[in-house]
Design a protein around this motif. Structure first.
Motif, PDB file in Angstrom:
ATOM      1  N   GLU A  88       0.844  -1.194   0.000  1.00  0.00           N
ATOM      2  CA  GLU A  88       0.000   0.000   0.000  1.00  0.00           C
ATOM      3  C   GLU A  88       0.880   1.245   0.000  1.00  0.00           C
ATOM      4  O   GLU A  88       1.614   1.499   0.953  1.00  0.00           O
ATOM      5  CB  GLU A  88      -0.901   0.007   1.242  1.00  0.00           C
ATOM      6  CG  GLU A  88      -1.863  -1.150   1.277  1.00  0.00           C
ATOM      7  CD  GLU A  88      -2.743  -1.150   2.508  1.00  0.00           C
ATOM      8  OE1 GLU A  88      -2.495  -0.358   3.449  1.00  0.00           O
ATOM      9  OE2 GLU A  88      -3.706  -1.937   2.531  1.00  0.00           O
ATOM     10  N   HIS A  90       1.518   5.321   0.051  1.00  0.00           N
ATOM     11  CA  HIS A  90       0.921   6.503   0.667  1.00  0.00           C
ATOM     12  C   HIS A  90       1.795   7.724   0.417  1.00  0.00           C
ATOM     13  O   HIS A  90       2.986   7.611   0.164  1.00  0.00           O
ATOM     14  CB  HIS A  90       0.768   6.311   2.174  1.00  0.00           C
ATOM     15  CG  HIS A  90      -0.074   5.137   2.546  1.00  0.00           C
ATOM     16  ND1 HIS A  90      -1.433   5.228   2.691  1.00  0.00           N
ATOM     17  CD2 HIS A  90       0.252   3.843   2.801  1.00  0.00           C
ATOM     18  CE1 HIS A  90      -1.910   4.039   3.028  1.00  0.00           C
ATOM     19  NE2 HIS A  90      -0.904   3.184   3.094  1.00  0.00           N
ATOM     20  N   THR A  96      -4.624  15.673  -5.269  1.00  0.00           N
ATOM     21  CA  THR A  96      -5.070  14.304  -5.016  1.00  0.00           C
ATOM     22  C   THR A  96      -4.548  13.363  -6.085  1.00  0.00           C
ATOM     23  O   THR A  96      -4.050  12.271  -5.779  1.00  0.00           O
ATOM     24  CB  THR A  96      -6.613  14.251  -4.959  1.00  0.00           C
ATOM     25  OG1 THR A  96      -7.055  15.136  -3.927  1.00  0.00           O
ATOM     26  CG2 THR A  96      -7.109  12.849  -4.690  1.00  0.00           C
ATOM     27  N   LEU A 122      -1.869  10.259  -5.502  1.00  0.00           N
ATOM     28  CA  LEU A 122      -2.205   8.880  -5.866  1.00  0.00           C
ATOM     29  C   LEU A 122      -1.123   8.279  -6.757  1.00  0.00           C
ATOM     30  O   LEU A 122      -0.713   7.131  -6.570  1.00  0.00           O
ATOM     31  CB  LEU A 122      -3.558   8.814  -6.564  1.00  0.00           C
ATOM     32  CG  LEU A 122      -4.780   8.876  -5.658  1.00  0.00           C
ATOM     33  CD1 LEU A 122      -6.056   9.063  -6.486  1.00  0.00           C
ATOM     34  CD2 LEU A 122      -4.874   7.622  -4.800  1.00  0.00           C
ATOM     35  N   SER A 140      -2.513   2.167  -4.318  1.00  0.00           N
ATOM     36  CA  SER A 140      -2.121   3.483  -3.827  1.00  0.00           C
ATOM     37  C   SER A 140      -3.308   4.157  -3.155  1.00  0.00           C
ATOM     38  O   SER A 140      -4.413   4.175  -3.695  1.00  0.00           O
ATOM     39  CB  SER A 140      -1.632   4.361  -4.978  1.00  0.00           C
ATOM     40  OG  SER A 140      -1.380   5.673  -4.505  1.00  0.00           O
ATOM     41  N   TYR A 141      -3.053   4.690  -1.979  1.00  0.00           N
ATOM     42  CA  TYR A 141      -4.064   5.471  -1.279  1.00  0.00           C
ATOM     43  C   TYR A 141      -3.722   6.959  -1.295  1.00  0.00           C
ATOM     44  O   TYR A 141      -4.511   7.770  -0.815  1.00  0.00           O
ATOM     45  CB  TYR A 141      -4.212   4.990   0.166  1.00  0.00           C
ATOM     46  CG  TYR A 141      -4.821   3.616   0.255  1.00  0.00           C
ATOM     47  CD1 TYR A 141      -6.175   3.424  -0.025  1.00  0.00           C
ATOM     48  CD2 TYR A 141      -4.058   2.516   0.596  1.00  0.00           C
ATOM     49  CE1 TYR A 141      -6.739   2.161   0.043  1.00  0.00           C
ATOM     50  CE2 TYR A 141      -4.618   1.253   0.676  1.00  0.00           C
ATOM     51  CZ  TYR A 141      -5.955   1.082   0.390  1.00  0.00           C
ATOM     52  OH  TYR A 141      -6.515  -0.174   0.464  1.00  0.00           O
ATOM     53  N   GLU A 169      -4.998   9.732   1.256  1.00  0.00           N
ATOM     54  CA  GLU A 169      -6.302   9.407   1.839  1.00  0.00           C
ATOM     55  C   GLU A 169      -6.257   8.671   3.176  1.00  0.00           C
ATOM     56  O   GLU A 169      -7.212   8.721   3.936  1.00  0.00           O
ATOM     57  CB  GLU A 169      -7.135   8.592   0.845  1.00  0.00           C
ATOM     58  CG  GLU A 169      -7.435   9.330  -0.450  1.00  0.00           C
ATOM     59  CD  GLU A 169      -8.147  10.661  -0.224  1.00  0.00           C
ATOM     60  OE1 GLU A 169      -9.084  10.709   0.586  1.00  0.00           O
ATOM     61  OE2 GLU A 169      -7.743  11.649  -0.865  1.00  0.00           O
ATOM     62  N   LYS A 170      -5.185   7.960   3.481  1.00  0.00           N
ATOM     63  CA  LYS A 170      -5.092   7.202   4.731  1.00  0.00           C
ATOM     64  C   LYS A 170      -3.812   7.592   5.474  1.00  0.00           C
ATOM     65  O   LYS A 170      -2.848   6.818   5.540  1.00  0.00           O
ATOM     66  CB  LYS A 170      -5.085   5.693   4.457  1.00  0.00           C
ATOM     67  CG  LYS A 170      -6.402   5.151   3.973  1.00  0.00           C
ATOM     68  CD  LYS A 170      -6.331   3.632   3.930  1.00  0.00           C
ATOM     69  CE  LYS A 170      -7.699   3.052   3.602  1.00  0.00           C
ATOM     70  NZ  LYS A 170      -7.668   1.583   3.635  1.00  0.00           N
TER      71      LYS A 170
END
Length: 192
Positions: free
Chosen positions: A124, A126, A133, A137, A165-166, A169-170
């Motif tokens: 993941e 980040h 945005t 990403l 990919s987040y 967002e996280k």
């Protein structure tokens, strides 16, 4: 710099005190070949490691060669396991380059994946909150792909790895400070 008679006398007294303090007392100590009195420690050589539970331990002087090799192998396995316990990898600002300190850890993960072909991992990616945005990403994806490439080059199979990919967002940490941003620029390995 000029020393006065008083400073010279003080230096002389300090020197004599130092010499007197370093001189021997004339007492002899029992010498066991190691230059120490082993009767004071209650040991005759070697070292003993205690586990703290029942007062027993393992003395290095009593191990055979095979036992030493087994102990070294266990220590090596414990070190690899400690490396594998690290599953988050951090990145510098606006880059997807893997840091040097992460390479040994990722290599340990790659060896594990190579030895365990049934294991699946999700990578993941980040980023921190700076940037659009869409850009974040894409940056998170580049970071996850960089880790994926490193793992594949070092023995993992492409089929074991999934990237996502987040972006921003996280976040791992809330806030708009350099410390928070540094903790949010990361790739996390999620074993499935």
């Amino acid at each position: 710099m000029m020393f006065t008679m008083r400073n010279k006398a003080f230096a002389l007294v300090l020197s004599l005190g130092f010499i007197a303090g370093c001189s021997s007392t004339g007492d002899t100590m029992e010498d066991d070949g190691f230059g120490i009195d082993s009767s004071a420690t209650g040991q005759s050589g070697g070292s003993t490691v205690y586990d703290g539970t029942d007062g027993s331990g393992v003395s290095s002087s009593g191990l055979t060669d095979s036992e030493r090799m087994e102990a070294q192998e266990r220590a090596s396995q414990a070190e690899v396991q400690a490396l594998r316990d690290i599953t988050t990898f951090y990145f510098d600002f606006d880059t997807a380059e893997i840091k040097a300190e992460s390479r040994d850890v990722l290599a340990a993960h790659a060896r594990y994946l190579s030895d365990n072909p049934g294991t699946q991992v999700r990578l993941e990616g980040h980023s921190d909150e700076r940037g659009t945005t869409e850009y974040n990403l894409a940056l998170g994806e580049r970071r996850a792909n960089a880790v994926q490439r490193f793992l594949i080059v070092n023995g993992a199979s492409r089929g074991q790895l999934e990237t996502v990919s987040y972006g921003e967002e996280k976040p791992a940490v809330s806030g708009s400070s350099e410390s928070a941003w540094a903790q949010n620029r990361r790739v996390e390995m999620i074993f499935q």
